[in-house]
Design an enzyme around this catalytic site. Sequence first.
Site, PDB file in Angstrom:
ATOM      1  N   GLU A  75       9.295   1.588  10.973  1.00 27.34           N
ATOM      2  CA  GLU A  75      10.379   2.547  10.684  1.00 27.34           C
ATOM      3  C   GLU A  75       9.735   3.925  10.692  1.00 27.34           C
ATOM      4  OE1 GLU A  75      13.518   1.898  10.247  1.00 27.34           O
ATOM      5  OE2 GLU A  75      13.484  -0.274  10.048  1.00 27.34           O
ATOM      6  N   GLU A  96       9.174  16.868  14.064  1.00 27.21           N
ATOM      7  CA  GLU A  96       9.633  16.678  12.696  1.00 27.21           C
ATOM      8  C   GLU A  96       9.020  17.742  11.786  1.00 27.21           C
ATOM      9  OE1 GLU A  96       8.571  12.787  11.229  1.00 27.21           O
ATOM     10  OE2 GLU A  96      10.559  12.526  10.390  1.00 27.21           O
ATOM     11  N   CYS A 150      14.001  10.941   6.598  1.00 26.92           N
ATOM     12  CA  CYS A 150      13.707  10.645   8.009  1.00 26.92           C
ATOM     13  C   CYS A 150      14.916  10.865   8.906  1.00 26.92           C
ATOM     14  CB  CYS A 150      13.180   9.231   8.138  1.00 26.92           C
ATOM     15  SG  CYS A 150      14.205   8.044   7.254  1.00 26.92           S
ATOM     16  N   LYS A 164       0.872  -1.181   0.000  1.00 26.78           N
ATOM     17  CA  LYS A 164       0.000   0.000   0.000  1.00 26.78           C
ATOM     18  C   LYS A 164       0.904   1.223   0.000  1.00 26.78           C
ATOM     19  CE  LYS A 164      -1.961   3.086   1.845  1.00 26.78           C
ATOM     20  NZ  LYS A 164      -1.751   4.480   1.406  1.00 26.78           N
TER      21      LYS A 164
END
Length: 502
Positions: A275, A405, A309, A200
């Site tokens: 992750e 973030e 990331c 997905k």
Amino acid sequence: MKIAQPDSAVEQLSPAVVDFLKAPAMVIGAGSVPALSGRTYPVHNPATGEVLAQVPAGGAEDVDAAVKAAQAAFEGPWSRLPPTQRQAAMLRLADLIEANGEELAQLETLNNGKSIMMSRLLEVQGTAEYFRYMAGWATKIEGSTLDVSIPIPPGMRYQAFTRKEPVGVVAAITPWNFPLTMAAWKVAPALAAGCTVVLKPAEETPLTSIRLAQLCLEAGIPEGVVNVVTGMGEEAGAPLVAHPGIAKISFTGSTETGKLIGVQAVRDMKRVTLELGGKAPMIMFDDMDLDLLGVAAGVGSFFNTGQTCCAGVRIYAQKGVYDRVLDTISAVTRSLSIGSGLDPRHQINPLVSARHKAHVQACIARGVEQGAKPVIRGSAPADGFYVAPELFVDVRQDMALMQEEVFGPVVTVTPFDDADEAIRLANDTRFGLGASIWTTDLNKMMRYVPRIQAGTVWVNSHNLPDQNMPFGGFKQSGIGREHGRGALDNYLETKSVCVAFR
Ligand code: NAD
């Protein structure tokens, strides 16, 4: 079409790309199919904001069909194929990825916005290499023989051994920042282990995942082994995670979504690897090699327009080099050219979506509101989803700019006195994905690396993963590791077999 020279501009789209964009469909079993509901949604070109293609908006019924196709393929040929045949199929796929490389690279840049150079070198060439690397592990799966001491019944003796068996159907859920790479990081070890997959992709960037599944069929990987369901997280991702036919979930994305998925996985006792997000520090000591500052900024911080990331977005510089660090990083930031990813001369490309652009702009505005001082205020093209790179000083450790973030081209530079202070500041977030130490002193490096809470610590470098180097997070950056021999274990169950004899 083979991959073009990495640094050549795209003057004209490949006819295969133009054709593909007319009707990208999901891949379920052997077929390219629309959503059963008939619904579609638009994906955009971030460089212009224009609609690029209409993609099926998959839902629970499509997920069910894909999981059933994957179950049939698992029970059918794939998990029972001799390892050499799985390996050969994966190697054929790698060759096909290269053979169709320019088309894949153009699709990636059109859909994600990133530099065509990065699409060619990392997304496409890197994906081909990743499948080759993981194909090698398919023939090296092994268990152990075990001496055991079971005392009863008298006269009976035992010998045990372990078998490694594929876990079953894998739900692979990926983010938008490295669409093809993230798909490869999940599909390749799953296939090597003998698992089948329902992928997905992120709703923003499904195109290269669809093409990858088509290439799997062309490579002779049996139907149903790799399926792709496109659509929204809540509509396609959530039913996939909850589906009883899924044995293992491999998720890469935000910490917030990862927590939801982790809870669901544990409730159903599904295997799960997560992750997640990061807020990586780069610690620069007085004795660092200052010639590396260009690499630190270009590769460490602004690579992929900061949508990485483990991007080094919190720079801590020791007071002796702080001014030099700030001056040089400022100069590098000012020199970055902003523009469409189809022209490889631009290092800063559009962000992935209008929504993400609004998020990054809101983070910048909040930083200013909380008292952070911008060193550079660049301007970006008005069309498309561009945000100019930003550098901030006077950022307190408790500000959102230090803790949350941003996932864009926004970097902070902060001075420190000594190593204890730097390490305390570096570790002071909920994340722990990547970090780096910049020093020419081997003793310092060996002393401080163990004190950094991060899954990867680079020394005099940053942001560069490798297929053979475990990658994953401490703390809220995730659970588990991808890459290397260990990645295969994510897709294998261990079965003990105990044999009695007299
Ligand atoms: P996201 O969490 O919004 O979405 C990731 C994927 O999850 C998408 O496919 C989305 O459709 C799906 N999803 C959303 N809600 C879901 C739900 N309820 N159930 C199931 N699936 C759902 O993340 P994003 O914005 O696409 O990606 C950016 C994030 O990914 C950043 O936080 C970044 O740090 C992280 N990331 C981490 C790594 C790593 O290796 N640790 C690598 C790349 C990106």
